[in-house]
Write a protein that holds these residues in place. Structure first.
Motif, PDB file in Angstrom:
ATOM      1  N   THR A 152      69.018  83.372  66.333  1.00 57.89           N
ATOM      2  CA  THR A 152      68.817  83.130  65.131  1.00 57.89           C
ATOM      3  C   THR A 152      68.440  84.248  64.243  1.00 57.89           C
ATOM      4  O   THR A 152      68.681  84.400  63.014  1.00 57.89           O
ATOM      5  N   ASP A 153      67.622  85.144  64.670  1.00 60.22           N
ATOM      6  CA  ASP A 153      67.065  86.340  64.141  1.00 60.22           C
ATOM      7  C   ASP A 153      68.369  87.081  63.813  1.00 60.22           C
ATOM      8  O   ASP A 153      68.476  87.724  62.602  1.00 60.22           O
ATOM      9  N   SER A 154      69.468  87.460  64.564  1.00 60.38           N
ATOM     10  CA  SER A 154      70.253  88.266  64.549  1.00 60.38           C
ATOM     11  C   SER A 154      71.514  87.717  63.376  1.00 60.38           C
ATOM     12  O   SER A 154      71.908  88.394  62.673  1.00 60.38           O
ATOM     13  N   LEU A 155      71.531  86.244  63.658  1.00 60.04           N
ATOM     14  CA  LEU A 155      72.470  85.875  62.771  1.00 60.04           C
ATOM     15  C   LEU A 155      72.361  85.462  61.305  1.00 60.04           C
ATOM     16  O   LEU A 155      73.096  85.457  60.370  1.00 60.04           O
ATOM     17  N   PHE A 156      70.912  85.197  61.162  1.00 61.94           N
ATOM     18  CA  PHE A 156      70.473  84.394  59.774  1.00 61.94           C
ATOM     19  C   PHE A 156      69.293  85.400  59.447  1.00 61.94           C
ATOM     20  O   PHE A 156      68.593  85.171  58.187  1.00 61.94           O
ATOM     21  N   GLY A 157      68.888  86.617  59.987  1.00 56.11           N
ATOM     22  CA  GLY A 157      68.045  87.253  59.149  1.00 56.11           C
ATOM     23  C   GLY A 157      66.496  87.050  59.530  1.00 56.11           C
ATOM     24  O   GLY A 157      65.755  87.267  58.378  1.00 56.11           O
ATOM     25  N   LEU A 158      66.301  86.105  60.353  1.00 54.40           N
ATOM     26  CA  LEU A 158      64.861  85.828  60.432  1.00 54.40           C
ATOM     27  C   LEU A 158      63.972  86.570  61.344  1.00 54.40           C
ATOM     28  O   LEU A 158      64.502  87.632  61.614  1.00 54.40           O
ATOM     29  N   HIS A 159      62.946  86.339  61.439  1.00 54.82           N
ATOM     30  CA  HIS A 159      61.904  87.441  62.113  1.00 54.82           C
ATOM     31  C   HIS A 159      61.099  86.653  63.138  1.00 54.82           C
ATOM     32  O   HIS A 159      59.791  87.251  63.011  1.00 54.82           O
ATOM     33  N   SER A 160      61.623  85.829  63.954  1.00 57.67           N
ATOM     34  CA  SER A 160      60.779  85.200  65.079  1.00 57.67           C
ATOM     35  C   SER A 160      60.223  86.237  65.995  1.00 57.67           C
ATOM     36  O   SER A 160      59.118  86.069  66.416  1.00 57.67           O
ATOM     37  N   GLN A 161      61.043  87.194  66.238  1.00 60.22           N
ATOM     38  CA  GLN A 161      60.667  88.154  67.337  1.00 60.22           C
ATOM     39  C   GLN A 161      59.924  89.389  67.014  1.00 60.22           C
ATOM     40  O   GLN A 161      59.730  90.229  67.463  1.00 60.22           O
ATOM     41  N   ASN A 162      59.947  89.725  65.523  1.00 56.55           N
ATOM     42  CA  ASN A 162      59.411  90.823  64.865  1.00 56.55           C
ATOM     43  C   ASN A 162      60.133  92.063  65.407  1.00 56.55           C
ATOM     44  O   ASN A 162      59.856  93.190  65.514  1.00 56.55           O
ATOM     45  N   GLY A 163      61.498  91.914  65.823  1.00 53.87           N
ATOM     46  CA  GLY A 163      62.149  92.824  66.333  1.00 53.87           C
ATOM     47  C   GLY A 163      61.714  93.717  67.302  1.00 53.87           C
ATOM     48  O   GLY A 163      62.016  94.803  67.724  1.00 53.87           O
ATOM     49  N   SER A 164      60.876  93.066  68.166  1.00 62.79           N
ATOM     50  CA  SER A 164      59.953  93.820  69.329  1.00 62.79           C
ATOM     51  C   SER A 164      60.326  92.987  70.824  1.00 62.79           C
ATOM     52  O   SER A 164      60.124  91.764  70.790  1.00 62.79           O
ATOM     53  N   VAL A 166      58.276  93.666  73.115  1.00 64.12           N
ATOM     54  CA  VAL A 166      56.772  93.498  73.396  1.00 64.12           C
ATOM     55  C   VAL A 166      56.687  92.060  73.162  1.00 64.12           C
ATOM     56  O   VAL A 166      56.023  91.202  73.902  1.00 64.12           O
ATOM     57  N   ASP A 167      56.869  91.693  71.778  1.00 60.35           N
ATOM     58  CA  ASP A 167      56.657  90.377  71.370  1.00 60.35           C
ATOM     59  C   ASP A 167      57.391  89.397  72.342  1.00 60.35           C
ATOM     60  O   ASP A 167      56.763  88.401  72.632  1.00 60.35           O
ATOM     61  N   THR A 168      58.645  89.428  72.468  1.00 61.76           N
ATOM     62  CA  THR A 168      59.499  88.619  73.376  1.00 61.76           C
ATOM     63  C   THR A 168      59.067  88.524  74.792  1.00 61.76           C
ATOM     64  O   THR A 168      58.677  87.297  75.151  1.00 61.76           O
ATOM     65  N   MET A 169      58.548  89.626  75.330  1.00 61.97           N
ATOM     66  CA  MET A 169      57.820  89.473  76.591  1.00 61.97           C
ATOM     67  C   MET A 169      56.718  88.860  76.789  1.00 61.97           C
ATOM     68  O   MET A 169      56.232  88.128  77.906  1.00 61.97           O
ATOM     69  N   THR A 170      55.919  89.080  75.775  1.00 62.02           N
ATOM     70  CA  THR A 170      54.535  88.589  75.596  1.00 62.02           C
ATOM     71  C   THR A 170      54.461  86.916  75.550  1.00 62.02           C
ATOM     72  O   THR A 170      53.820  86.076  76.095  1.00 62.02           O
ATOM     73  N   ASP A 171      55.388  86.454  74.597  1.00 63.67           N
ATOM     74  CA  ASP A 171      55.784  85.200  74.380  1.00 63.67           C
ATOM     75  C   ASP A 171      56.089  84.526  75.900  1.00 63.67           C
ATOM     76  O   ASP A 171      55.565  83.281  76.401  1.00 63.67           O
TER      77      ASP A 171
END
Length: 202
Positions: A152-164, A166-171
């Protein structure tokens, strides 16, 4: 039984309020000209309907406390966090969400295991297998959620993962930690022969 039905009526009202809020958000962000937020409102409705559809076709009874937890999780993650931008207001809200999700998904996994076991006449529900299934299911779903956020971040310009990364793995780590703790709780309950939803077998 009466108490459970009363609680479920409150859940119905909660879900109805979420539909109404999503509709208001869609109109508001349409007027403001923010398509990403409009899509988020549509997505909330879609997720609620998909849950209802899956419960109906699988003929699964979701007990009131679990249903409330799922609805509350959707409200926090999709309304407060994404639609209203509360990530900037509440520190570490994202991590709290993922800790909470691990617990919920363990109980969802338990329901799935029980449903699958009842479908097999020869199968006897086994507490040890149930606990392992809950653990692996919860951890796997933590990964699936991150795939959804990335998409969804890639397709719709959202920022759920903050482009990181580190954020993904911490989640994923947060979801895994709470899944492990919940599984330990379920294992403890199994030893006491008080495991939720399951007749404990050796």
């Amino acid at each position: 039984m009466q108490m459970e039905k009363r609680k479920d009526k409150w859940n119905d009202l909660f879900e109805l309020a979420m539909y109404a809020t999503a509709a208001v958000c869609f109109v508001y962000f349409w007027v403001k000209g923010i398509p990403a937020k409009m899509f988020q409102a549509v997505l909330i409705v879609a997720v609620l309907l998909i849950i209802r559809f899956v419960v109906k076709i699988t003929k699964t009874t979701m007990f009131a406390a679990l249903r409330f937890s799922v609805l509350l999780f959707i409200f926090i993650t999709m309304f407060l966090a994404n639609e209203f931008g509360f990530y900037k207001v509440i520190p570490y809200l994202d991590k709290i969400e993922h800790l909470f999700s691990g617990l919920i998904l363990c109980f969802v996994g338990l329901m799935i295991y029980m449903k699958a076991s009842k479908g097999e006449k020869a199968a006897v529900p086994n507490a040890k297998v149930a606990v392992w299934f809950c653990l692996f299911f919860s951890i796997a779903m933590a990964g699936v959620w991150e795939i959804y956020e990335y998409t969804t971040d890639s397709l719709f310009g959202l920022h759920s993962q903050n482009g990181s990364l580190v954020d993904t793995m911490t989640d994923i780590i947060c979801g895994t930690i709470s899944a492990i703790l919940t599984s330990i709780y379920l294992a403890f309950k199994a030893k006491q022969r008080k495991m939720p939803l399951i007749d404990v077998q050796s």
